[in-house]
Design an enzyme around this catalytic site. Structure first.
Site, PDB file in Angstrom:
ATOM      1  N   HIS A 164       0.823  -1.193  -0.418  1.00 15.35           N
ATOM      2  CA  HIS A 164      -0.246  -0.015   0.039  1.00 15.35           C
ATOM      3  C   HIS A 164       0.865   1.237   0.062  1.00 15.35           C
ATOM      4  O   HIS A 164       2.136   1.348   0.102  1.00 15.35           O
ATOM      5  CB  HIS A 164      -0.677  -0.236   1.599  1.00 15.35           C
ATOM      6  CG  HIS A 164      -1.367  -1.314   1.214  1.00 15.35           C
ATOM      7  ND1 HIS A 164      -3.288  -0.747   0.358  1.00 15.35           N
ATOM      8  CD2 HIS A 164      -2.235  -2.572   1.935  1.00 15.35           C
ATOM      9  CE1 HIS A 164      -4.126  -1.605   0.352  1.00 15.35           C
ATOM     10  NE2 HIS A 164      -3.313  -2.849   1.280  1.00 15.35           N
ATOM     11  N   ASP A 165       0.330   2.708   0.147  1.00 16.52           N
ATOM     12  CA  ASP A 165       0.691   3.792  -0.220  1.00 16.52           C
ATOM     13  C   ASP A 165       2.427   3.707   0.850  1.00 16.52           C
ATOM     14  O   ASP A 165       3.050   4.393   0.560  1.00 16.52           O
ATOM     15  CB  ASP A 165      -0.299   4.393   0.144  1.00 16.52           C
ATOM     16  CG  ASP A 165       0.689   6.318  -0.036  1.00 16.52           C
ATOM     17  OD1 ASP A 165       0.194   6.530  -1.480  1.00 16.52           O
ATOM     18  OD2 ASP A 165       1.138   7.096   0.228  1.00 16.52           O
TER      19      ASP A 165
ATOM     20  N   ASP B  93      -0.050   6.914  -4.200  1.00 19.28           N
ATOM     21  CA  ASP B  93      -1.318   6.594  -4.774  1.00 19.28           C
ATOM     22  C   ASP B  93      -2.136   7.820  -5.863  1.00 19.28           C
ATOM     23  O   ASP B  93      -2.167   7.721  -6.825  1.00 19.28           O
ATOM     24  CB  ASP B  93      -2.844   6.423  -4.121  1.00 19.28           C
ATOM     25  CG  ASP B  93      -2.202   4.890  -3.274  1.00 19.28           C
ATOM     26  OD1 ASP B  93      -1.570   4.341  -3.902  1.00 19.28           O
ATOM     27  OD2 ASP B  93      -3.622   4.421  -2.350  1.00 19.28           O
TER      28      ASP B  93
ATOM     29  N   ASN C 146       3.995   1.152   1.881  1.00 17.71           N
ATOM     30  CA  ASN C 146       4.966   0.817   1.454  1.00 17.71           C
ATOM     31  C   ASN C 146       5.895   0.922   0.284  1.00 17.71           C
ATOM     32  O   ASN C 146       6.975   0.993   0.022  1.00 17.71           O
ATOM     33  CB  ASN C 146       4.242  -0.960   0.638  1.00 17.71           C
ATOM     34  CG  ASN C 146       3.815  -1.889   1.900  1.00 17.71           C
ATOM     35  OD1 ASN C 146       2.936  -1.698   1.984  1.00 17.71           O
ATOM     36  ND2 ASN C 146       4.733  -1.850   3.194  1.00 17.71           N
TER      37      ASN C 146
END
Length: 395
Positions: free
Chosen positions: A144-145, A171, A147
């Site tokens: 996700h963002d 993102d 990471n």
């Protein structure tokens, strides 16, 4: 703003088939739709875009979905059913762009990957947004963002200890906007050559670009920039965040001497001008002076400085304050529309301001599968065939 605005966008006539979900892809396709493209959003008939269920307001108002999906049409299509491929291929016959946000091998596993589509639709621009791209060590990793920002080094620069960015930087900046730029470039290339191509957008790759300044420092010196203590991340007293008397915060961005001098005069400390320009050994002294100054002032006390065009002092606005700020309303970046089901809702406008082909708000974000039958009939399917698709759970 009226829902019945005419489509005047520069991408009028461009068709986008959008398979993406949640934030990065849908925001990208909304920008394309705002620019006039026809966007057909595809969702599974029994597993809709999760943003429809997130952050719901009164009466079931799907607030996040509403922020990301205006000016689109929506159909349902179960891409795991064999018959769905034929429908997708018919949609792509006159499509310009396919946008997806699956894992790199997701479309291949469904038998509709780029190699298949390239053979059938050589002019198609295929854009995939993924965490790490279609190659490299992390290609199969979930993430996700946070990471993507960690792997790209961005989080390391946020301070010691590092802290989340507070918004979806990878993102949006790494995914939505990078994909948008690439798609527009690919459209231009196809205009010249007639050829489509694959666009591989890695949100981690694109996040690395946010570190260009610090990458330059590292390249020049071989030294890793110190988190939270470089010229634009906390080291300078004139490029800093300070707390006020009532516990709020302000942002001082008087980076150049001329602006910092204006600021110093504005706060009535002309005697400090003789100590300028700033010297390395005096930075902490200046921080202490300004910290003490701001702790003695409220936002009301600082209003004249906020209004000084060259002082580079800004209040740090909450989202509620942003929606009330006349600047954003004048720029049409925050506006309200009257939704037939949910009443008055707030929208963020398009950041792309064209003099000849302006943004238009044409349709509300669609209900799940709202245009399925309409679009299937448009591409040649009969009522009987559509009924059969429903029975077979294709749509």
């Amino acid at each position: 703003m009226s829902q019945t605005q005419k489509n005047t966008g520069p991408l009028s006539g461009v068709k986008v088939v959008d398979l993406s979900l949640l934030l990065p892809g849908p925001l990208c396709s909304q920008h394309l739709a705002d620019m006039g493209a026809e966007v057909i959003k595809i969702e599974n008939p029994r597993a809709y875009d999760a943003s429809r269920a997130m952050f719901k307001g009164n009466g079931g108002y799907p607030a996040l979905f509403m922020m990301l999906n205006r000016n689109k049409k929506a159909i349902t299509l179960n891409l795991k059913r064999p018959a769905s491929k034929e429908i997708l291929f018919k949609l792509l016959e006159d499509a310009d762009i396919l946008l997806e946000g699956f894992r790199p091998d997701g479309m291949d596993k469904m038998g509709i990957g780029y190699d298949v589509l390239k053979e059938k639709f050589p002019k198609l621009i295929y854009c995939g947004i993924s965490g790490y791209g279609i190659s490299g060590k992390y290609v199969d990793f979930a993430g996700h963002d946070i990471n993507y920002l960690a792997i790209s080094g961005v989080l390391h620069q946020t301070g010691n200890p590092p802290r989340p960015a507070g918004f979806q930087l990878a993102d949006v900046g790494g995914g939505s906007l990078s994909a948008l730029s690439a798609i527009l470039a690919a459209l231009y290339y196809r205009e010249k050559t007639g050829k489509g191509q694959r666009i591989d957008i890695s949100m981690t790759d694109a996040s690395l670009q946010f570190l260009s300044l610090y990458g330059g420092i590292h390249s020049a010196s071989g030294i890793t920039p110190e988190p939270g203590n470089e010229i634009l991340s906390g080291k300078l007293p004139n490029y800093q965040i300070y707390q006020t008397k009532e516990g709020r915060y302000v942002a001082l961005g008087a980076l150049e001497d001329m602006f910092f001098q204006t600021f110093v005069r504005a706060i009535g400390k002309d005697e400090l001008l003789k100590e300028m320009p700033l010297k390395e050994e005096n930075l902490e002294k200046w921080k202490a002076i300004l910290t003490e100054y701001f702790l003695s002032k409220t936002y009301s006390d600082l209003e004249s400085i906020f209004s000084n065009e060259d002082a580079c002092l800004s209040p740090i606005l909450s989202l509620e304050e942003v929606t009330q700020d006349p600047h954003w309303k004048e720029r049409k970046m925050v506006f309200d529309v009257e939704h037939p089901k949910y009443g008055r809702i707030t929208q963020y406008g398009s950041p792309f301001h064209f003099s000849e082909t302006p943004f238009s708000f044409r349709t509300f974000p669609p209900e799940h599968g709202e245009h399925t039958e309409e679009i299937l009939k448009t591409i040649g399917y009969s009522d009987a065939e559509i009924s059969q698709f429903k029975q077979e759970k294709v749509i």
